[in-house]
Design a protein around this motif. Structure first.
Motif, PDB file in Angstrom:
ATOM      1  N   ALA A  80       0.831  -1.210   0.000  1.00 41.11           N
ATOM      2  CA  ALA A  80       0.000   0.000   0.000  1.00 41.11           C
ATOM      3  C   ALA A  80       0.859   1.252   0.000  1.00 41.11           C
ATOM      4  O   ALA A  80       0.571   2.215  -0.703  1.00 41.11           O
ATOM      5  CB  ALA A  80      -0.932  -0.004   1.213  1.00 41.11           C
ATOM      6  N   ALA A  81       1.925   1.234   0.778  1.00 41.31           N
ATOM      7  CA  ALA A  81       2.828   2.392   0.814  1.00 41.31           C
ATOM      8  C   ALA A  81       3.501   2.589  -0.533  1.00 41.31           C
ATOM      9  O   ALA A  81       3.644   3.710  -1.013  1.00 41.31           O
ATOM     10  CB  ALA A  81       3.877   2.214   1.913  1.00 41.31           C
ATOM     11  N   ALA A  82       3.921   1.505  -1.159  1.00 41.00           N
ATOM     12  CA  ALA A  82       4.553   1.602  -2.477  1.00 41.00           C
ATOM     13  C   ALA A  82       3.567   2.135  -3.507  1.00 41.00           C
ATOM     14  O   ALA A  82       3.916   2.959  -4.352  1.00 41.00           O
ATOM     15  CB  ALA A  82       5.083   0.238  -2.908  1.00 41.00           C
ATOM     16  N   PHE A  83       2.308   1.700  -3.449  1.00 43.14           N
ATOM     17  CA  PHE A  83       1.286   2.188  -4.377  1.00 43.14           C
ATOM     18  C   PHE A  83       1.042   3.674  -4.167  1.00 43.14           C
ATOM     19  O   PHE A  83       0.941   4.434  -5.128  1.00 43.14           O
ATOM     20  CB  PHE A  83      -0.023   1.415  -4.194  1.00 43.14           C
ATOM     21  N   ALA A  84       0.956   4.113  -2.916  1.00 47.65           N
ATOM     22  CA  ALA A  84       0.743   5.535  -2.623  1.00 47.65           C
ATOM     23  C   ALA A  84       1.895   6.371  -3.143  1.00 47.65           C
ATOM     24  O   ALA A  84       1.693   7.436  -3.712  1.00 47.65           O
ATOM     25  CB  ALA A  84       0.567   5.738  -1.119  1.00 47.65           C
ATOM     26  N   THR A  85       3.111   5.900  -2.972  1.00 45.28           N
ATOM     27  CA  THR A  85       4.280   6.618  -3.466  1.00 45.28           C
ATOM     28  C   THR A  85       4.259   6.691  -4.977  1.00 45.28           C
ATOM     29  O   THR A  85       4.508   7.727  -5.569  1.00 45.28           O
ATOM     30  CB  THR A  85       5.575   5.932  -2.986  1.00 45.28           C
ATOM     31  N   GLN A  86       3.930   5.586  -5.628  1.00 45.23           N
ATOM     32  CA  GLN A  86       3.889   5.555  -7.088  1.00 45.23           C
ATOM     33  C   GLN A  86       2.824   6.523  -7.602  1.00 45.23           C
ATOM     34  O   GLN A  86       3.053   7.249  -8.551  1.00 45.23           O
ATOM     35  CB  GLN A  86       3.588   4.139  -7.571  1.00 45.23           C
ATOM     36  N   THR A  87       1.657   6.550  -6.980  1.00 47.60           N
ATOM     37  CA  THR A  87       0.590   7.434  -7.407  1.00 47.60           C
ATOM     38  C   THR A  87       1.015   8.892  -7.264  1.00 47.60           C
ATOM     39  O   THR A  87       0.793   9.696  -8.151  1.00 47.60           O
ATOM     40  CB  THR A  87      -0.684   7.166  -6.579  1.00 47.60           C
ATOM     41  N   ALA A  88       1.632   9.243  -6.153  1.00 48.47           N
ATOM     42  CA  ALA A  88       2.056  10.620  -5.927  1.00 48.47           C
ATOM     43  C   ALA A  88       3.113  11.038  -6.939  1.00 48.47           C
ATOM     44  O   ALA A  88       3.113  12.161  -7.406  1.00 48.47           O
ATOM     45  CB  ALA A  88       2.593  10.777  -4.501  1.00 48.47           C
ATOM     46  N   GLN A  89       4.002  10.140  -7.308  1.00 51.80           N
ATOM     47  CA  GLN A  89       5.053  10.471  -8.254  1.00 51.80           C
ATOM     48  C   GLN A  89       4.512  10.615  -9.666  1.00 51.80           C
ATOM     49  O   GLN A  89       5.079  11.317 -10.474  1.00 51.80           O
ATOM     50  CB  GLN A  89       6.140   9.401  -8.231  1.00 51.80           C
ATOM     51  N   ASN A  90       3.401   9.989  -9.968  1.00 56.35           N
ATOM     52  CA  ASN A  90       2.884   9.996 -11.323  1.00 56.35           C
ATOM     53  C   ASN A  90       1.796  11.038 -11.562  1.00 56.35           C
ATOM     54  O   ASN A  90       1.190  11.045 -12.618  1.00 56.35           O
ATOM     55  CB  ASN A  90       2.357   8.601 -11.682  1.00 56.35           C
ATOM     56  N   ASP A  91       1.533  11.909 -10.595  1.00 58.05           N
ATOM     57  CA  ASP A  91       0.532  12.955 -10.784  1.00 58.05           C
ATOM     58  C   ASP A  91       0.881  13.860 -11.958  1.00 58.05           C
ATOM     59  O   ASP A  91      -0.002  14.381 -12.620  1.00 58.05           O
ATOM     60  CB  ASP A  91       0.376  13.807  -9.524  1.00 58.05           C
ATOM     61  N   ALA A  92       2.152  14.048 -12.219  1.00 60.17           N
ATOM     62  CA  ALA A  92       2.569  14.924 -13.312  1.00 60.17           C
ATOM     63  C   ALA A  92       2.134  14.368 -14.669  1.00 60.17           C
ATOM     64  O   ALA A  92       2.019  15.123 -15.624  1.00 60.17           O
ATOM     65  CB  ALA A  92       4.077  15.128 -13.294  1.00 60.17           C
ATOM     66  N   GLY A  93       1.874  13.098 -14.740  1.00 59.45           N
ATOM     67  CA  GLY A  93       1.418  12.501 -15.996  1.00 59.45           C
ATOM     68  C   GLY A  93       0.104  13.080 -16.478  1.00 59.45           C
ATOM     69  O   GLY A  93      -0.196  13.063 -17.667  1.00 59.45           O
ATOM     70  N   SER A  94      -0.697  13.640 -15.569  1.00 56.85           N
ATOM     71  CA  SER A  94      -1.977  14.221 -15.958  1.00 56.85           C
ATOM     72  C   SER A  94      -1.818  15.525 -16.720  1.00 56.85           C
ATOM     73  O   SER A  94      -2.774  16.040 -17.274  1.00 56.85           O
ATOM     74  CB  SER A  94      -2.854  14.428 -14.723  1.00 56.85           C
ATOM     75  N   VAL A  95      -0.599  16.063 -16.792  1.00 58.36           N
ATOM     76  CA  VAL A  95      -0.366  17.300 -17.538  1.00 58.36           C
ATOM     77  C   VAL A  95      -0.696  17.108 -19.017  1.00 58.36           C
ATOM     78  O   VAL A  95      -1.028  18.071 -19.706  1.00 58.36           O
ATOM     79  CB  VAL A  95       1.071  17.830 -17.335  1.00 58.36           C
ATOM     80  N   THR A  96      -0.646  15.887 -19.491  1.00 57.94           N
ATOM     81  CA  THR A  96      -0.984  15.626 -20.895  1.00 57.94           C
ATOM     82  C   THR A  96      -2.463  15.907 -21.170  1.00 57.94           C
ATOM     83  O   THR A  96      -2.853  16.066 -22.319  1.00 57.94           O
ATOM     84  CB  THR A  96      -0.654  14.184 -21.297  1.00 57.94           C
ATOM     85  N   GLN A  97      -3.278  15.976 -20.115  1.00 57.44           N
ATOM     86  CA  GLN A  97      -4.703  16.272 -20.272  1.00 57.44           C
ATOM     87  C   GLN A  97      -4.996  17.768 -20.256  1.00 57.44           C
ATOM     88  O   GLN A  97      -6.116  18.184 -20.527  1.00 57.44           O
ATOM     89  CB  GLN A  97      -5.499  15.587 -19.151  1.00 57.44           C
ATOM     90  N   ALA A  98      -3.999  18.580 -19.904  1.00 56.40           N
ATOM     91  CA  ALA A  98      -4.199  20.034 -19.833  1.00 56.40           C
ATOM     92  C   ALA A  98      -4.426  20.599 -21.230  1.00 56.40           C
ATOM     93  O   ALA A  98      -3.763  20.213 -22.186  1.00 56.40           O
ATOM     94  CB  ALA A  98      -2.990  20.697 -19.181  1.00 56.40           C
ATOM     95  N   ALA A  99      -5.353  21.531 -21.321  1.00 60.39           N
ATOM     96  CA  ALA A  99      -5.676  22.139 -22.616  1.00 60.39           C
ATOM     97  C   ALA A  99      -4.612  23.137 -23.057  1.00 60.39           C
ATOM     98  O   ALA A  99      -4.438  23.375 -24.252  1.00 60.39           O
ATOM     99  CB  ALA A  99      -7.046  22.810 -22.550  1.00 60.39           C
ATOM    100  N   ILE A 100      -3.919  23.749 -22.109  1.00 64.56           N
ATOM    101  CA  ILE A 100      -2.858  24.682 -22.472  1.00 64.56           C
ATOM    102  C   ILE A 100      -1.513  24.113 -22.026  1.00 64.56           C
ATOM    103  O   ILE A 100      -1.439  23.301 -21.121  1.00 64.56           O
ATOM    104  CB  ILE A 100      -3.074  26.093 -21.867  1.00 64.56           C
ATOM    105  N   THR A 101      -0.464  24.555 -22.674  1.00 60.01           N
ATOM    106  CA  THR A 101       0.868  24.061 -22.360  1.00 60.01           C
ATOM    107  C   THR A 101       1.494  24.870 -21.233  1.00 60.01           C
ATOM    108  O   THR A 101       1.027  25.966 -20.897  1.00 60.01           O
ATOM    109  CB  THR A 101       1.790  24.149 -23.587  1.00 60.01           C
ATOM    110  N   LEU A 102       2.567  24.344 -20.697  1.00 60.70           N
ATOM    111  CA  LEU A 102       3.319  25.060 -19.669  1.00 60.70           C
ATOM    112  C   LEU A 102       3.830  26.391 -20.221  1.00 60.70           C
ATOM    113  O   LEU A 102       3.771  27.418 -19.543  1.00 60.70           O
ATOM    114  CB  LEU A 102       4.485  24.200 -19.178  1.00 60.70           C
ATOM    115  N   SER A 103       4.278  26.395 -21.452  1.00 62.40           N
ATOM    116  CA  SER A 103       4.771  27.629 -22.080  1.00 62.40           C
ATOM    117  C   SER A 103       3.677  28.690 -22.168  1.00 62.40           C
ATOM    118  O   SER A 103       3.926  29.874 -21.924  1.00 62.40           O
ATOM    119  CB  SER A 103       5.317  27.339 -23.479  1.00 62.40           C
ATOM    120  N   GLN A 104       2.475  28.267 -22.508  1.00 61.86           N
ATOM    121  CA  GLN A 104       1.359  29.214 -22.588  1.00 61.86           C
ATOM    122  C   GLN A 104       1.000  29.767 -21.209  1.00 61.86           C
ATOM    123  O   GLN A 104       0.696  30.954 -21.064  1.00 61.86           O
ATOM    124  CB  GLN A 104       0.139  28.537 -23.213  1.00 61.86           C
TER     125      GLN A 104
END
Length: 112
Positions: free
Chosen positions: A20-44
């Motif tokens: 469970a601890a390993a899963f929680a750590t993995q989930t927290a580290q992968n939150d940045a993956g949701s940036v691909t769903q953002a409508a605007i880019t970091l540059s914008q």
């Protein structure tokens, strides 16, 4: 026999808790993956934040806000002042711009 059963039970609990601890750590580290769903880019988002306060971006993060959902949090420096600018990741609208008087170091960013 009871001692062996107790040991086996404790070992099983330890394995489940570790998983469970390993899963929680993995989930927290992968939150940045949701940036691909953002409508605007970091540059914008950086461009919108820089335009809002008339400065240059020094730091930008993609994060989840309880109030606004997914946002870009951009630190913009203008002269001797630093502003925290929140940009909506869906619309590119600047949601907030506040003077960051506490950002003297990176040690306490959680409190800044």
């Amino acid at each position: 026999m009871v001692r062996k059963s107790l040991f086996a039970l404790l070992a099983a609990v330890w394995v489940v808790a570790g998983g469970a601890a390993a899963f929680a750590t993995q989930t927290a580290q992968n939150d940045a993956g949701s940036v691909t769903q953002a409508a605007i880019t970091l540059s914008q988002a950086i461009a919108a934040a820089e335009q809002k306060v008339g400065g240059r971006a020094a730091k930008a993060e993609y994060e989840h806000s309880k109030l606004h959902g997914w946002i870009y949090d951009v630190e913009v420096v203008t002269g001797a002042k630093v502003f925290d600018v929140e940009v909506d990741a869906t619309t590119g609208t600047v949601l907030a711009s506040t003077l960051d008087s506490g950002d003297r170091d990176d040690e306490h960013d959680e409190r800044d």
